[in-house]
Design an enzyme around this catalytic site. Structure first.
Site, PDB file in Angstrom:
ATOM      1  N   ARG A   1      48.834  91.389  21.486  1.00 53.61           N
ATOM      2  CA  ARG A   1      47.801  91.919  20.582  1.00 53.61           C
ATOM      3  C   ARG A   1      48.243  91.840  19.135  1.00 53.61           C
ATOM      4  O   ARG A   1      47.426  91.691  18.237  1.00 53.61           O
ATOM      5  CB  ARG A   1      47.532  93.396  20.893  1.00 53.61           C
ATOM      6  CG  ARG A   1      46.714  93.611  22.145  1.00 53.61           C
ATOM      7  CD  ARG A   1      46.746  95.097  22.501  1.00 53.61           C
ATOM      8  NE  ARG A   1      46.616  95.246  23.932  1.00 53.61           N
ATOM      9  CZ  ARG A   1      45.543  95.699  24.540  1.00 53.61           C
ATOM     10  NH1 ARG A   1      44.517  96.059  23.842  1.00 53.61           N
ATOM     11  NH2 ARG A   1      45.493  95.786  25.841  1.00 53.61           N
TER      12      ARG A   1
ATOM     13  N   SER B   1      51.023  92.194  38.370  1.00 50.64           N
ATOM     14  CA  SER B   1      50.069  93.209  37.913  1.00 50.64           C
ATOM     15  C   SER B   1      49.391  93.932  39.074  1.00 50.64           C
ATOM     16  O   SER B   1      48.176  93.901  39.221  1.00 50.64           O
ATOM     17  CB  SER B   1      49.023  92.505  37.034  1.00 50.64           C
ATOM     18  OG  SER B   1      48.152  93.443  36.460  1.00 50.64           O
TER      19      SER B   1
ATOM     20  N   CYS C   1      51.608 101.766  44.121  1.00 58.19           N
ATOM     21  CA  CYS C   1      51.216 103.126  44.528  1.00 58.19           C
ATOM     22  C   CYS C   1      50.138 103.098  45.607  1.00 58.19           C
ATOM     23  O   CYS C   1      49.978 104.065  46.358  1.00 58.19           O
ATOM     24  CB  CYS C   1      50.679 103.902  43.321  1.00 58.19           C
ATOM     25  SG  CYS C   1      51.659 103.673  41.839  1.00 58.19           S
TER      26      CYS C   1
ATOM     27  N   ASP D   1      60.953 101.080  35.931  1.00 59.15           N
ATOM     28  CA  ASP D   1      61.902 101.606  36.919  1.00 59.15           C
ATOM     29  C   ASP D   1      63.332 101.105  36.740  1.00 59.15           C
ATOM     30  O   ASP D   1      64.252 101.630  37.355  1.00 59.15           O
ATOM     31  CB  ASP D   1      61.453 101.209  38.338  1.00 59.15           C
ATOM     32  CG  ASP D   1      60.220 101.962  38.800  1.00 59.15           C
ATOM     33  OD1 ASP D   1      59.675 102.758  38.018  1.00 59.15           O
ATOM     34  OD2 ASP D   1      59.808 101.736  39.949  1.00 59.15           O
TER      35      ASP D   1
HETATM   36  C1  LIG Z   1      54.729 103.020  48.016  1.00 57.09           C
HETATM   37  C2  LIG Z   1      54.812 103.415  46.567  1.00 57.09           C
HETATM   38  C3  LIG Z   1      53.987 104.424  46.080  1.00 57.09           C
HETATM   39  C4  LIG Z   1      54.069 104.778  44.744  1.00 57.09           C
HETATM   40  N1  LIG Z   1      53.230 105.780  44.290  1.00 57.09           N
HETATM   41  C5  LIG Z   1      53.276 106.131  42.977  1.00 57.09           C
HETATM   42  C6  LIG Z   1      52.393 107.122  42.468  1.00 57.09           C
HETATM   43  O1  LIG Z   1      51.557 107.664  43.198  1.00 57.09           O
HETATM   44  N2  LIG Z   1      52.481 107.442  41.157  1.00 57.09           N
HETATM   45  C7  LIG Z   1      53.371 106.847  40.306  1.00 57.09           C
HETATM   46  O2  LIG Z   1      53.398 107.161  39.106  1.00 57.09           O
HETATM   47  N3  LIG Z   1      54.224 105.883  40.767  1.00 57.09           N
HETATM   48  C8  LIG Z   1      54.194 105.528  42.065  1.00 57.09           C
HETATM   49  N4  LIG Z   1      55.034 104.550  42.540  1.00 57.09           N
HETATM   50  C9  LIG Z   1      56.030 103.957  41.624  1.00 57.09           C
HETATM   51  C10 LIG Z   1      55.444 102.826  40.805  1.00 57.09           C
HETATM   52  O3  LIG Z   1      54.854 101.877  41.655  1.00 57.09           O
HETATM   53  C11 LIG Z   1      56.564 102.186  40.002  1.00 57.09           C
HETATM   54  O4  LIG Z   1      57.144 103.174  39.200  1.00 57.09           O
HETATM   55  C12 LIG Z   1      56.063 101.064  39.111  1.00 57.09           C
HETATM   56  O5  LIG Z   1      55.553 100.018  39.866  1.00 57.09           O
HETATM   57  C13 LIG Z   1      57.218 100.550  38.261  1.00 57.09           C
HETATM   58  O6  LIG Z   1      56.822  99.435  37.551  1.00 57.09           O
HETATM   59  P1  LIG Z   1      57.933  98.377  37.092  1.00 57.09           P
HETATM   60  O7  LIG Z   1      57.190  97.287  36.402  1.00 57.09           O
HETATM   61  O8  LIG Z   1      59.012  99.056  36.369  1.00 57.09           O
HETATM   62  O9  LIG Z   1      58.585  97.872  38.442  1.00 57.09           O
HETATM   63  P2  LIG Z   1      57.919  97.077  39.669  1.00 57.09           P
HETATM   64  O10 LIG Z   1      56.515  97.501  39.879  1.00 57.09           O
HETATM   65  O11 LIG Z   1      58.893  97.212  40.777  1.00 57.09           O
HETATM   66  O12 LIG Z   1      57.901  95.574  39.144  1.00 57.09           O
HETATM   67  C14 LIG Z   1      59.081  94.867  38.933  1.00 57.09           C
HETATM   68  C15 LIG Z   1      58.791  93.431  39.253  1.00 57.09           C
HETATM   69  O13 LIG Z   1      59.899  92.651  38.848  1.00 57.09           O
HETATM   70  C16 LIG Z   1      60.113  91.618  39.789  1.00 57.09           C
HETATM   71  N5  LIG Z   1      61.494  91.184  39.659  1.00 57.09           N
HETATM   72  C17 LIG Z   1      62.604  91.905  39.892  1.00 57.09           C
HETATM   73  N6  LIG Z   1      63.702  91.180  39.639  1.00 57.09           N
HETATM   74  C18 LIG Z   1      63.273  89.972  39.203  1.00 57.09           C
HETATM   75  C19 LIG Z   1      63.930  88.788  38.794  1.00 57.09           C
HETATM   76  N7  LIG Z   1      65.255  88.722  38.757  1.00 57.09           N
HETATM   77  N8  LIG Z   1      63.191  87.723  38.429  1.00 57.09           N
HETATM   78  C20 LIG Z   1      61.823  87.789  38.469  1.00 57.09           C
HETATM   79  N9  LIG Z   1      61.146  88.877  38.874  1.00 57.09           N
HETATM   80  C21 LIG Z   1      61.870  89.960  39.227  1.00 57.09           C
HETATM   81  C22 LIG Z   1      59.783  92.277  41.116  1.00 57.09           C
HETATM   82  O14 LIG Z   1      59.456  91.322  42.100  1.00 57.09           O
HETATM   83  C23 LIG Z   1      58.613  93.174  40.740  1.00 57.09           C
HETATM   84  O15 LIG Z   1      57.362  92.536  40.951  1.00 57.09           O
HETATM   85  C24 LIG Z   1      54.978 104.143  43.878  1.00 57.09           C
HETATM   86  C25 LIG Z   1      55.811 103.121  44.371  1.00 57.09           C
HETATM   87  C26 LIG Z   1      55.723 102.760  45.689  1.00 57.09           C
HETATM   88  C27 LIG Z   1      56.624 101.677  46.199  1.00 57.09           C
END
Ligand SMILES: Cc1cc2nc3c(=O)[nH]c(=O)nc-3n(C[C@H](O)[C@H](O)[C@H](O)COP(=O)(O)OP(=O)(O)OC[C@H]3O[C@@H](n4cnc5c(N)ncnc54)[C@H](O)[C@@H]3O)c2cc1C
Length: 450
Positions: free
Chosen positions: A23, A40, A44, A284
């Site tokens: 943006r 994307s 959850c 995370d």
């Molecule tokens: C079953 C479940 C229920 C949940 N419920 C909730 C909820 O109700 N409320 C809430 O707030 N949160 C919830 N969460 C947590 C929430 O989903 C995560 O906090 C959020 O997705 C974090 O986003 P992120 O982008 O940091 O990590 P992620 O969503 O884990 O995305 C990281 C991405 O990086 C990719 N990646 C990793 N290493 C590499 C690499 N070396 N090269 C290329 N790609 C890579 C992975 O494949 C992944 O797609 C839940 C999680 C789960 C599993």
């Protein structure tokens, strides 16, 4: 010369930063690497697909790679995994799994959003293919392949190891899907370790009432095909799900020399800068500042990942934004119960050096005479000397959960429980008693402190 932003991780922490940066910087070249097939998405929602409340995994996807490219001009490369980082040469080594080749991708700016993975303790047999971690849509697809459309012949026996919210949501999902024997094995005295045990006990009991075999104080000692071994004997199963919490995915970052803290999560400052110049992180994989304990903690939640990603992206785009931190708010629905917490629990308050008082009250989610009124239990912690609210926990029926947001706001404003008693909260019989349960709890806490 066009600057290149490389984003590692195709979900909240990575892509929110990418879109925010776009943006402000139409000139940036943005390449996003995602090792899986999906980007994307809402992890959850996985328990609700497994349980059948939501039809399919694709329903959890917000933007496809094509849509992200069309809307934000991001070069999205799925099934491309970052395998190493060279911060001096400023390049990422990438494995293109589809083409089976490895290449180097130079960057000027790097955003790390690699997320977290389910904890796998070093126990015998832990890598058996029937033992599933659930962190992303790849994991969910793998699990659904095993689960199939219906419960296995004989009803289906699922064992969930660990009684955190993800484990419990998955246990309920199996019940919904028609599996007849669902067992949760939890080492601690009660499930939901982010609550105090007295509040966790309400959740353990509610899950048992729904037909889930919740075995607390039981330690898993190993796995064999079809059997989970515990210190209280073996449990036969068709499938195991791990719900032991997550560990940040930071091997790449650590090998590259980025500084890490608690649980090896990446250290960031309030603008989401890591210890290396031009390298940012969100979600995370990194730490958050806890505004009540005033320590850096690892809290893996989508709410936090999106906010941190936004802040990183604004800064990458040349703006100025800070992430002041979290108060530790989380909510879940387990069977007929809504469960929520914010701030510090009793253990955390002690660890942070606070002297506290704790009060618990019972009330109803609506006026007692109004149809659908259900029980709600509210626990509040306040600092003994100042009366400041330190934390809150709620367990109750429909309508209970979102009251936690009042407590989260009060924590953010550093309110005392006495100040909270005067909050002008809404009232009508379909929504609450005339004294909302959080106000009743605040009054009791204020009286206790007086
Ligand atoms: C079953 C479940 C229920 C949940 N419920 C909730 C909820 O109700 N409320 C809430 O707030 N949160 C919830 N969460 C947590 C929430 O989903 C995560 O906090 C959020 O997705 C974090 O986003 P992120 O982008 O940091 O990590 P992620 O969503 O884990 O995305 C990281 C991405 O990086 C990719 N990646 C990793 N290493 C590499 C690499 N070396 N090269 C290329 N790609 C890579 C992975 O494949 C992944 O797609 C839940 C999680 C789960 C599993």
């Amino acid at each position: 010369v066009t600057e290149r932003l490389v984003v590692i991780g195709g979900d909240a922490g990575g892509l929110t930063a990418a879109t925010q940066a776009r943006r402000r910087r139409p000139d940036l070249e943005i390449v996003a690497l995602e090792k899986g097939r999906w980007i994307s998405y809402s992890a959850c929602g996985i328990p609700y697909v497994v349980g059948g409340t939501v039809d399919e995994l694709d329903d959890l996807v917000v933007l496809s790679p094509d849509a992200l490219h069309a809307k934000y001009d991001v070069d999205v490369r799925t099934r491309h995994e970052a395998t190493s980082l060279d911060l001096d040469r400023r390049e990422v080594e990438v494995r293109d799994h589809a083409a089976g080749r490895t290449y180097k991708l130079p960057f000027d700016i790097l955003q790390i959003g690699t997320g977290a993975t389910p904890m796998r303790p070093e126990l015998p047999g832990i890598n058996d293919e029937h033992i599933h971690g659930v962190a992303n849509l790849e994991d969910a697809a793998h699990l659904l392949d095993h689960v199939g459309g219906n419960a296995p012949p004989g009803g289906g026996r699922a064992v969930v190891v660990g009684g955190g919210y993800i484990g419990l949501e998955m246990a309920e999902a199996f019940l919904h899907r028609g599996w007849t024997r669902v067992t949760v094995v939890e080492q601690a005295p009660e499930v939901m370790g982010t609550l105090d045990p007295d509040m966790g006990a309400l959740v353990s009991q509610a899950m048992r009432d729904e037909g889930i075999d919740v075995r607390c104080g039981t330690k898993v000692t190993g796995f064999e095909p079809g059997v989970v071994h515990t210190d209280a004997g073996p449990i036969e199963h068709d499938l195991v799900v791990l719900g032991l919490g997550v560990v940040p995915n930071t091997a790449l970052a650590r090998e590259a020399g980025l500084e890490t803290g608690a649980r090896h999560a990446i250290k960031v400052d309030r603008r989401q800068r890591t210890s290396a110049d031009g390298v940012w992180a969100a979600g995370d994989c990194c730490l958050s500042f806890h505004r009540v304990s005033e320590t850096w903690v690892h809290i893996a939640l989508g709410t936090v990942a999106n906010k941190q990603g936004r802040v990183a992206g604004i800064n990458i785009g040349g703006g100025y934004a800070t992430f002041p931190g979290v108060v530790g708010t989380a909510v879940t629905k387990l069977c007929s119960l809504e469960v929520a917490r914010t701030g510090l629990n009793e253990r955390e308050a002690k660890e942070a050096g606070f002297e506290h008082e704790a009060v618990t009250i019972e009330s109803t989610t609506r006026a007692g005479y109004y149809p659908g009124a259900g029980k709600i239990t509210v626990k509040l912690l306040a600092e003994r000397r100042s009366g400041r609210l330190l934390g809150g926990q709620l367990v109750g029926f429909e309508g209970a959960a979102k009251r936690i947001d009042v407590l989260a706001t009060a924590l953010t404003a550093r309110m005392t429980v006495e100040e909270m008693t005067a909050l002008d909260l809404s009232y009508a019989p379909p929504f609450s008693p005339v004294w909302d349960p959080v106000l009743v709890a605040a009054r009791k806490a204020a009286e206790r402190l007086a």
